[in-house]
Design a protein around this motif. Sequence first.
Motif, mmCIF file in Angstrom:
data_model
loop_
_atom_site.group_PDB
_atom_site.id
_atom_site.type_symbol
_atom_site.label_atom_id
_atom_site.label_comp_id
_atom_site.label_asym_id
_atom_site.label_seq_id
_atom_site.Cartn_x
_atom_site.Cartn_y
_atom_site.Cartn_z
ATOM 1 N N SER A 9 0.836 -1.216 0.000
ATOM 2 C CA SER A 9 0.000 0.000 0.000
ATOM 3 C C SER A 9 0.859 1.250 0.000
ATOM 4 O O SER A 9 0.550 2.233 -0.680
ATOM 5 C CB SER A 9 -0.922 0.014 1.219
ATOM 6 N N ASP A 12 2.062 1.805 -3.420
ATOM 7 C CA ASP A 12 0.975 2.312 -4.260
ATOM 8 C C ASP A 12 0.751 3.808 -4.016
ATOM 9 O O ASP A 12 0.562 4.583 -4.950
ATOM 10 C CB ASP A 12 -0.325 1.553 -3.984
ATOM 11 N N PHE A 13 0.781 4.208 -2.722
ATOM 12 C CA PHE A 13 0.616 5.632 -2.403
ATOM 13 C C PHE A 13 1.768 6.466 -2.943
ATOM 14 O O PHE A 13 1.570 7.574 -3.443
ATOM 15 C CB PHE A 13 0.467 5.839 -0.887
ATOM 16 N N GLU A 15 3.597 5.767 -5.566
ATOM 17 C CA GLU A 15 3.411 5.832 -7.023
ATOM 18 C C GLU A 15 2.316 6.837 -7.386
ATOM 19 O O GLU A 15 2.457 7.614 -8.327
ATOM 20 C CB GLU A 15 3.043 4.442 -7.549
ATOM 21 N N PHE A 16 1.236 6.840 -6.606
ATOM 22 C CA PHE A 16 0.152 7.786 -6.834
ATOM 23 C C PHE A 16 0.635 9.222 -6.610
ATOM 24 O O PHE A 16 0.326 10.132 -7.385
ATOM 25 C CB PHE A 16 -1.031 7.470 -5.914
ATOM 26 N N GLY A 19 2.588 10.327 -9.529
ATOM 27 C CA GLY A 19 1.674 10.656 -10.622
ATOM 28 C C GLY A 19 1.048 12.032 -10.426
ATOM 29 O O GLY A 19 0.917 12.806 -11.380
ATOM 30 N N LEU A 20 0.694 12.360 -9.183
ATOM 31 C CA LEU A 20 0.142 13.687 -8.902
ATOM 32 C C LEU A 20 1.159 14.786 -9.192
ATOM 33 O O LEU A 20 0.814 15.827 -9.758
ATOM 34 C CB LEU A 20 -0.307 13.784 -7.436
ATOM 35 N N PHE A 153 -1.015 8.687 -14.690
ATOM 36 C CA PHE A 153 -1.603 7.687 -13.809
ATOM 37 C C PHE A 153 -1.748 6.311 -14.442
ATOM 38 O O PHE A 153 -2.457 5.474 -13.926
ATOM 39 C CB PHE A 153 -2.966 8.179 -13.299
#
Length: 154
Positions: A9, A12-13, A15-16, A19-20, A153
């Motif tokens: 997790s 994933d955060f 990576e997110f 992307g932001l 994303f």
Amino acid sequence: MRIDGFEESADDFAEFAEGLREFADGMDDAVDEGTRETVKQIERTAKRLVAVDSGTLRWSIAFRRIDLAEYIIGTPVDYAPDVEFGSAPHVITPTTGEFLYFEGEDGHLIRKRSVQHPGTPAQPFMRPALREHRSDLARNIQAEIDALAKKAFS
């Protein structure tokens, strides 16, 4: 105590978040490119709509970037406003010398100190081109933002 899946997790955060950042960093360019695309559409339409005699006016229509998402479109041709807006009746006088010289219908040379021009009707090309593409601006910017989001994303 152990929490399963936390590292996954966290990755994933992260990576997110990346992307932001990529999305935010590309936003100015996306808005600028959407604006540029709209101005290109306006230029093409104005060139299609403009009245053509010699072609000088048509080929002089161009745009340039002033700043981020700020463009100017137009022409340096001095008679462009008369084509766009028309002209009222007016007197034409020589800019050099005392007389205007031109060929009459019978082929003879005519010499006059001035002539009365009847004026010309408006033949708009820029205003209709702007109106035609007014709603394209938001659509083109949205397309660029969508492409940016997909890249950031995916």
